[in-house]
Design a protein around this motif. Structure first.
Motif, PDB file in Angstrom:
ATOM      1  N   ALA A  27      42.273  37.552  87.940  1.00  0.00           N
ATOM      2  CA  ALA A  27      43.721  37.374  87.821  1.00  0.00           C
ATOM      3  C   ALA A  27      44.089  36.774  86.472  1.00  0.00           C
ATOM      4  O   ALA A  27      45.094  37.177  85.839  1.00  0.00           O
ATOM      5  CB  ALA A  27      44.225  36.492  88.953  1.00  0.00           C
ATOM      6  N   ALA A  28      43.290  35.812  85.977  1.00  0.00           N
ATOM      7  CA  ALA A  28      43.567  35.221  84.668  1.00  0.00           C
ATOM      8  C   ALA A  28      43.390  36.247  83.552  1.00  0.00           C
ATOM      9  O   ALA A  28      44.194  36.302  82.599  1.00  0.00           O
ATOM     10  CB  ALA A  28      42.644  34.029  84.442  1.00  0.00           C
ATOM     11  N   LEU A  29      42.376  37.097  83.646  1.00  0.00           N
ATOM     12  CA  LEU A  29      42.179  38.147  82.651  1.00  0.00           C
ATOM     13  C   LEU A  29      43.325  39.161  82.669  1.00  0.00           C
ATOM     14  O   LEU A  29      43.738  39.679  81.609  1.00  0.00           O
ATOM     15  CB  LEU A  29      40.842  38.855  82.897  1.00  0.00           C
ATOM     16  CG  LEU A  29      39.574  38.002  82.758  1.00  0.00           C
ATOM     17  CD1 LEU A  29      38.336  38.837  83.072  1.00  0.00           C
ATOM     18  CD2 LEU A  29      39.462  37.389  81.380  1.00  0.00           C
ATOM     19  N   LYS A  30      43.842  39.454  83.831  1.00  0.00           N
ATOM     20  CA  LYS A  30      44.963  40.393  83.948  1.00  0.00           C
ATOM     21  C   LYS A  30      46.209  39.839  83.266  1.00  0.00           C
ATOM     22  O   LYS A  30      46.947  40.577  82.582  1.00  0.00           O
ATOM     23  CB  LYS A  30      45.231  40.691  85.423  1.00  0.00           C
ATOM     24  CG  LYS A  30      46.272  41.762  85.666  1.00  0.00           C
ATOM     25  CD  LYS A  30      46.402  42.045  87.152  1.00  0.00           C
ATOM     26  CE  LYS A  30      47.440  43.141  87.403  1.00  0.00           C
ATOM     27  NZ  LYS A  30      47.573  43.421  88.865  1.00  0.00           N
ATOM     28  N   ARG A  31      46.466  38.525  83.404  1.00  0.00           N
ATOM     29  CA  ARG A  31      47.619  37.907  82.746  1.00  0.00           C
ATOM     30  C   ARG A  31      47.474  37.958  81.220  1.00  0.00           C
ATOM     31  O   ARG A  31      48.444  38.189  80.496  1.00  0.00           O
ATOM     32  CB  ARG A  31      47.771  36.454  83.214  1.00  0.00           C
ATOM     33  CG  ARG A  31      48.246  36.314  84.649  1.00  0.00           C
ATOM     34  CD  ARG A  31      48.700  34.883  84.930  1.00  0.00           C
ATOM     35  NE  ARG A  31      47.622  33.933  84.761  1.00  0.00           N
ATOM     36  CZ  ARG A  31      46.807  33.558  85.739  1.00  0.00           C
ATOM     37  NH1 ARG A  31      46.951  34.063  86.974  1.00  0.00           N
ATOM     38  NH2 ARG A  31      45.849  32.667  85.523  1.00  0.00           N
ATOM     39  N   ILE A  32      46.263  37.752  80.744  1.00  0.00           N
ATOM     40  CA  ILE A  32      46.034  37.802  79.298  1.00  0.00           C
ATOM     41  C   ILE A  32      46.261  39.222  78.764  1.00  0.00           C
ATOM     42  O   ILE A  32      46.882  39.420  77.700  1.00  0.00           O
ATOM     43  CB  ILE A  32      44.615  37.303  78.966  1.00  0.00           C
ATOM     44  CG1 ILE A  32      44.484  35.812  79.305  1.00  0.00           C
ATOM     45  CG2 ILE A  32      44.270  37.545  77.510  1.00  0.00           C
ATOM     46  CD1 ILE A  32      43.086  35.263  79.149  1.00  0.00           C
ATOM     47  N   CYS A  33      45.754  40.227  79.491  1.00  0.00           N
ATOM     48  CA  CYS A  33      45.962  41.619  79.063  1.00  0.00           C
ATOM     49  C   CYS A  33      47.449  41.972  79.046  1.00  0.00           C
ATOM     50  O   CYS A  33      47.922  42.666  78.133  1.00  0.00           O
ATOM     51  CB  CYS A  33      45.209  42.561  80.008  1.00  0.00           C
ATOM     52  SG  CYS A  33      43.409  42.508  79.815  1.00  0.00           S
ATOM     53  N   ARG A  34      48.187  41.475  80.036  1.00  0.00           N
ATOM     54  CA  ARG A  34      49.630  41.749  80.061  1.00  0.00           C
ATOM     55  C   ARG A  34      50.318  41.089  78.881  1.00  0.00           C
ATOM     56  O   ARG A  34      51.214  41.676  78.247  1.00  0.00           O
ATOM     57  CB  ARG A  34      50.218  41.258  81.385  1.00  0.00           C
ATOM     58  CG  ARG A  34      51.662  41.704  81.591  1.00  0.00           C
ATOM     59  CD  ARG A  34      52.253  41.127  82.883  1.00  0.00           C
ATOM     60  NE  ARG A  34      51.480  41.525  84.047  1.00  0.00           N
ATOM     61  CZ  ARG A  34      50.766  40.682  84.800  1.00  0.00           C
ATOM     62  NH1 ARG A  34      50.749  39.378  84.482  1.00  0.00           N
ATOM     63  NH2 ARG A  34      50.114  41.119  85.840  1.00  0.00           N
ATOM     64  N   ALA A  35      49.914  39.859  78.554  1.00  0.00           N
ATOM     65  CA  ALA A  35      50.540  39.162  77.420  1.00  0.00           C
ATOM     66  C   ALA A  35      50.178  39.800  76.088  1.00  0.00           C
ATOM     67  O   ALA A  35      50.992  39.797  75.156  1.00  0.00           O
ATOM     68  CB  ALA A  35      50.115  37.700  77.433  1.00  0.00           C
ATOM     69  N   GLU A  36      48.994  40.367  75.965  1.00  0.00           N
ATOM     70  CA  GLU A  36      48.570  41.001  74.719  1.00  0.00           C
ATOM     71  C   GLU A  36      48.946  42.468  74.636  1.00  0.00           C
ATOM     72  O   GLU A  36      48.705  43.107  73.598  1.00  0.00           O
ATOM     73  CB  GLU A  36      47.045  40.863  74.562  1.00  0.00           C
ATOM     74  CG  GLU A  36      46.566  39.435  74.381  1.00  0.00           C
ATOM     75  CD  GLU A  36      46.967  38.869  73.034  1.00  0.00           C
ATOM     76  OE1 GLU A  36      47.114  39.642  72.063  1.00  0.00           O
ATOM     77  OE2 GLU A  36      47.130  37.628  72.940  1.00  0.00           O
ATOM     78  N   GLY A  37      49.507  43.007  75.728  1.00  0.00           N
ATOM     79  CA  GLY A  37      49.895  44.417  75.732  1.00  0.00           C
ATOM     80  C   GLY A  37      48.719  45.360  75.769  1.00  0.00           C
ATOM     81  O   GLY A  37      48.739  46.431  75.123  1.00  0.00           O
ATOM     82  N   ILE A  38      47.695  45.016  76.494  1.00  0.00           N
ATOM     83  CA  ILE A  38      46.474  45.826  76.592  1.00  0.00           C
ATOM     84  C   ILE A  38      46.400  46.432  77.980  1.00  0.00           C
ATOM     85  O   ILE A  38      46.617  45.758  78.990  1.00  0.00           O
ATOM     86  CB  ILE A  38      45.231  44.966  76.312  1.00  0.00           C
ATOM     87  CG1 ILE A  38      45.297  44.377  74.905  1.00  0.00           C
ATOM     88  CG2 ILE A  38      43.956  45.782  76.491  1.00  0.00           C
ATOM     89  CD1 ILE A  38      44.209  43.367  74.614  1.00  0.00           C
ATOM     90  N   ASP A  39      46.094  47.729  78.014  1.00  0.00           N
ATOM     91  CA  ASP A  39      45.931  48.430  79.284  1.00  0.00           C
ATOM     92  C   ASP A  39      44.457  48.389  79.672  1.00  0.00           C
ATOM     93  O   ASP A  39      43.601  48.946  78.968  1.00  0.00           O
ATOM     94  CB  ASP A  39      46.406  49.883  79.145  1.00  0.00           C
ATOM     95  CG  ASP A  39      46.325  50.642  80.466  1.00  0.00           C
ATOM     96  OD1 ASP A  39      46.245  49.965  81.517  1.00  0.00           O
ATOM     97  OD2 ASP A  39      46.323  51.889  80.440  1.00  0.00           O
ATOM     98  N   CYS A  40      44.163  47.730  80.757  1.00  0.00           N
ATOM     99  CA  CYS A  40      42.767  47.572  81.201  1.00  0.00           C
ATOM    100  C   CYS A  40      42.698  47.832  82.701  1.00  0.00           C
ATOM    101  O   CYS A  40      43.432  47.200  83.476  1.00  0.00           O
ATOM    102  CB  CYS A  40      42.247  46.178  80.877  1.00  0.00           C
ATOM    103  SG  CYS A  40      40.494  45.927  81.223  1.00  0.00           S
ATOM    104  N   PRO A  41      41.844  48.745  83.151  1.00  0.00           N
ATOM    105  CA  PRO A  41      41.734  49.040  84.583  1.00  0.00           C
ATOM    106  C   PRO A  41      41.290  47.798  85.369  1.00  0.00           C
ATOM    107  O   PRO A  41      40.510  46.975  84.871  1.00  0.00           O
ATOM    108  CB  PRO A  41      40.677  50.136  84.649  1.00  0.00           C
ATOM    109  CG  PRO A  41      40.658  50.733  83.284  1.00  0.00           C
ATOM    110  CD  PRO A  41      40.974  49.617  82.350  1.00  0.00           C
ATOM    111  N   PRO A  42      41.760  47.647  86.597  1.00  0.00           N
ATOM    112  CA  PRO A  42      41.364  46.477  87.416  1.00  0.00           C
ATOM    113  C   PRO A  42      39.869  46.389  87.673  1.00  0.00           C
ATOM    114  O   PRO A  42      39.317  45.282  87.740  1.00  0.00           O
ATOM    115  CB  PRO A  42      42.149  46.677  88.710  1.00  0.00           C
ATOM    116  CG  PRO A  42      43.291  47.562  88.339  1.00  0.00           C
ATOM    117  CD  PRO A  42      42.779  48.465  87.264  1.00  0.00           C
TER     118      PRO A  42
END
Length: 476
Positions: free
Chosen positions: A165-180
């Motif tokens: 969940a923490a990694l997902k928040r970072i990807c959203r803040a950096e604008g990176i598309d990363c599969p779950p």
């Protein structure tokens, strides 16, 4: 700025995991603010679980913060000069409380840090300000005198779901598309280390718009478990691959063996399982001994297989129960008997030097010495011969050895021989004797009779024991 610093939590609500520990920390802060001084906090847990982050969040609750990091000099003078003075004084511009942070106190070791533990103990004793200490190893020898004076809070590894969940928040803040599924794999690979997971994500995704599964194969760090992870994997699992991975610890393998041996009876319940497990551990100990004697440390791999997968497969099935594992009791026994063993070795060396035997043979003679030392005179002679101290004598008897009383010199005896002459007669007595000698024959007869009686008396005197000589100067 690295992502670990950029996205470091600023409040307790942003911290991932360890909710119970956070509640205890909040109560500790409230007590200090209410005017009730509390013992220092000791945050203990594996690296990357947020100990330093929590310490900084606690510092925001007070007026000022002073941090002494593990990279700083931690000698006795440096600690007392920085943290010691700050812990006993208030802030210059604000008379409120200030927080003292001592990071990684279990990393104090060697000559460069000499006296660091004593300085920390003194700061804890004299401090009028709140203190927070952090450590990675809860069973470090350097924490033996510090832990009893602190409120210990265990910071546990972050759950895989919380890391994802923490990694997902970072990807959203950096604008990176990363599969779950990629984020989940990164979280699983980190083994509870949130900081490591964020660093891996930054290495893979920084400057990218999307991240795919192909980037997961670019590299994976060699996971190193703690000694308790290894013990937990051995006793809780029958998966050989998982156990082998967990056995890759950064500790002395003989220490791992001691920890496993200590906790086998706590986990296994059936007697034949315990018997098989200890049989594997005994064989592993044989290989450790061969490695030491031959200096061929390839034997360690056999020992690792026996005390890892061998002990794991000794149980019929895994137990679904909670067990609180503990450190090896043998280390505690060795610490308690350190002084006695030092005295034993000292006496053995003295015996070896005086008696020309090996220390091992000298130690085997100790039971006989305990019997011999029951005699005060012999104990004194042995003590003087071996030059033993009073502390070393206590190995063989509890009471002290008193020096034997010296015998007083006796009177000198007379040698058998002629009777000692009497005192010299005066002239008038000598004249009277001569007069008696000129008397009539009747007097002579009387003299003869008295002479006969005198001979009888001399015979009787000869039969009696002769008098002892009192002085050599009485002989003519």
């Amino acid at each position: 700025m690295s992502w670990t610093e950029k996205y470091r939590p600023r409040t307790f609500e942003e911290v991932a995991g360890n909710k119970k520990a956070i509640e205890e920390i909040k109560k500790w802060i409230d007590e200090w603010k209410a005017g009730n001084p509390q013992p220092p906090l000791l945050l203990v847990g594996p690296p990357g679980t947020g100990k330093t982050t929590l310490a900084h969040i606690i510092g925001r609750e007070f007026s000022d913060t002073l941090e002494l990091n593990a990279s700083d000099k931690r000698s006795q003078d440096a600690i007392r000069r920085t943290a010691g003075e700050a812990s006993s004084t208030y802030s210059l511009f604000n008379h409120d409380l200030k927080l003292i942070i001592l990071d990684e106190v279990d990393g104090i070791h060697g000559n460069e840090d000499r006296g660091g533990v004593q300085a920390i103990n003194r700061i804890i004793k004299e401090s009028r300000q709140p203190l927070v200490l952090t450590a990675n190893d809860p069973y470090s020898k350097r924490l033996q005198t510090i832990k009893p004076k602190c409120k210990v809070i265990n910071i546990r590894k972050v759950h895989t779901a919380s890391i994802a969940a923490a990694l997902k928040r970072i990807c959203r803040a950096e604008g990176i598309d990363c599969p779950p599924d990629v984020l989940k794999e990164l979280a699983k690979r980190s083994m509870g280390d949130l900081r490591s997971a964020i660093n891996d994500l930054e290495a893979m995704a920084k400057g990218e718009e999307s991240v795919g599964k192909e980037l997961l194969d670019t590299g994976a760090k060699d996971a190193v478990s703690t000694i308790f992870d290894a013990v937990r994997a051995v006793l809780k699992s029958r998966d050989v691959v998982k156990v082998r991975e967990a056995m890759r610890v950064d500790d002395d393998p003989t220490s791992v063996l001691e920890f496993i041996a200590e906790n086998v009876p706590r986990e296994y319940e059936k007697p034949h399982e315990i018997s098989r497990a200890y049989d594997m551990l005994s064989r592993a100990d044989v290989f450790f001994g061969r490695a030491v004697r031959s200096r061929d440390y390839t034997y360690w791999r056999y020992a690792s297989e026996l005390m890892g997968p061998g002990v794991a497969l000794s149980k019929d099935e895994t137990y679904r129960k909670f067990v609180r594992y503990s450190g090896s009791s043998s280390f505690r026994i060795l610490r308690r008997t350190r002084k006695k063993r030092a005295l034993r070795d000292s006496v053995a060396r003295k015996m070896a030097g005086k008696m020309h035997i090996s220390p091992r043979v000298a130690i085997s003679m100790f039971p006989f010495l305990e019997i011999i030392f029951e005699n005060d005179e012999m104990a004194y002679e042995i003590k003087e011969y071996l030059e033993l101290t009073d502390e070393e004598v206590k190995l063989f008897r509890k009471r002290k050895i008193r020096a034997p009383e010296r015998k007083k010199p006796g009177k000198k005896t007379e040698t058998p021989g002629r009777p000692l002459p009497g005192p010299e007669k005066r002239d008038d007595e000598a004249g009277a004797d001569k007069g008696r000698s000129r008397k009539s024959p009747e007097d002579g007869s009387e003299r003869n009779r008295s002479h006969g009686q005198g001979e009888k008396k001399n015979k009787k005197n000869d039969e009696k024991p002769k008098e002892k000589q009192t002085s050599l100067f009485q002989f003519k």
